[in-house]
Every structure is written in structure tokens, then in C-alpha cells.
Design an enzyme around this catalytic site. Sequence first.
Site, PDB file in Angstrom:
ATOM      1  N   ASP A 183      -4.464  -2.757  -5.305  1.00 43.04           N
ATOM      2  CA  ASP A 183      -3.235  -3.524  -5.111  1.00 43.04           C
ATOM      3  C   ASP A 183      -2.245  -2.820  -4.190  1.00 43.04           C
ATOM      4  OD1 ASP A 183      -4.294  -5.283  -6.921  1.00 43.04           O
ATOM      5  OD2 ASP A 183      -2.602  -5.227  -8.312  1.00 43.04           O
ATOM      6  N   HIS A 210      -4.629   1.260  -6.983  1.00 43.50           N
ATOM      7  CA  HIS A 210      -3.625   0.954  -5.960  1.00 43.50           C
ATOM      8  C   HIS A 210      -3.885   1.777  -4.707  1.00 43.50           C
ATOM      9  CE1 HIS A 210      -1.773  -0.176  -9.799  1.00 43.50           C
ATOM     10  NE2 HIS A 210      -1.044  -1.035  -9.121  1.00 43.50           N
TER      11      HIS A 210
END
Length: 278
Positions: A99, A244
Amino acid sequence: MQKDQLFTRRRMLLAGGAALGAAGTAGAVLAAGGADTARTAAAPAAGPRARRALAPNAFRLQPLTGDGPPRAAPRKLKVRQEPILRISGRGRRMVLTFDDGPHPDYTPDILDTLAEYDVRAMFFVCGECVVDNKELLARMADEGHVVGNHTWTHPLLTSLDRDEIRDEMESTSDVIEDAYGERPQWFRAPYGAWNRAAFQLGADMGMEPMAWTVDTTDWMEPGTSAIVDRVEEGAAPGVVVLSHDAGGDRSQTVRAIREWLPYLLDSGYHLTVPRRRV
């Protein structure tokens, strides 16, 4: 990967070549509810707000002009009441997701590691980060990764009105299409904070909502070994792993994936991506 390889997809797009698929068809179909999905927690998942990408690098690509064919209307989907948390199918299948990117300091290293092991993953990107790093989305397309919509500025959607949510989602889908070659078919709400408007708008735009099963907690920067332990201990058939590639210092994430990725493969897991709808 060399600079000229990163430009491969853009050259094909500009030359009017055959359209490229964003992801191969070997991936598992995500669960359509029922036993393969679980309810999201009432409170949104913790995590940092995505930062705007660093200054553009020297090899930044420019958006496509309006010379191409008009965008096709997205395929409307059934409105879900909760996001997809797991994948269905036989065997030891898992999905890796990243992400908040792309980020020029971390995303290329993650892509290098995935390429080394011939693994495809999903990247839920923020529009404001895509603007200055379009070549990374072109590379994701070339290497068979799936790109999803993670809004433009990574806001808490439950604090926005419907029009604001639509703007966040539509603008991100537009910039993804310019850089990646097609509109995203998957959406993830920042912080895991979903509401009815997000489900409805996502379905109208042809995007399925995806959450996750295992949070690596890399956004807390707990240390490389802690991230590795979270993934290895949480590994199981059907799991969707959240990591992430932006939003903070992701050097621990870069180091951790070099450890846990070969471990998963040696343990017999097949790391897949969702099957592309046609």
C-alpha cells in the site's frame, strides 16, 4: 532493471501496439463472500497517512495525451457489504499486497525482489504518489503485477462526504490508467475504514473491495525481524498479506521481504494475484 526496460510498456502504448494485460490469468479468484470472508473490525486499522512522493526523478514519464480511444465505461459490480479478506481455491495460495506507493526509494527494491523469485503481487497506489513515479506503474504492468486504487491523498473515507470520496477514487483511477494502461479493478480503503459510499462507488467504477488477512505492521517500523515473524507466523492458505512501499521509512520492509519471500516459497506456498476480469 535498466531504464530502457522501464519504458517498454509506455513505448508500446504510444506506438498503438496491442493492449497489455495488467495481470496474468494464473491467479486465484477472490472469495465472493460467505465462508471465505470475515467481517472487518469496527475500528479502522492503524497506519500512517501516505506521504507525497519525493521530487520527480530524471526519467519521469509524462501522462498520455488525449489521442487514444475514449475510456470504456467500467463494468458495474454487485455492491458488497464488506471487503474481501481472503482468497478461495485449492492449494497453498497467498496474495502479497503493498500500500501507499509508489515510492522511488523503496518500490524498485521490492519489485527487484519479486522479479528475482518470479512472484507477482498487488500494489494499492495513491494517486498523488503516482504522478511523479509513472514509470514504476509501467514496470508493474510489464512484470504482471496488479495495481489497485488506494485513493488520491490517503484520507479517512468515513470523514468525507460522497462527492469527496468519488473525487478521491476517480482521480486515482484516471492517473492509474494513464500510467499503467488500464483502469484498476480493485480498491482498498485507507486505514481499512470502509463505509457504504465507498462500497457503492467502488462497485460503480468496476472495482472490488479488498482488505487483508495478515497485517505485517511494517507501518510501525517494528524492526525487520518482527516483520518477518508476522508474515511467517501468519502464513496460511488463502491469506492476503498487507505491507507498505511508501508512507514512511520502508527500509525494514525492503529487508524483510528478502527473508520471508523465499521462506514462503520453500514452504510450498504459491503467491498469486487475482484473475483479471474480461
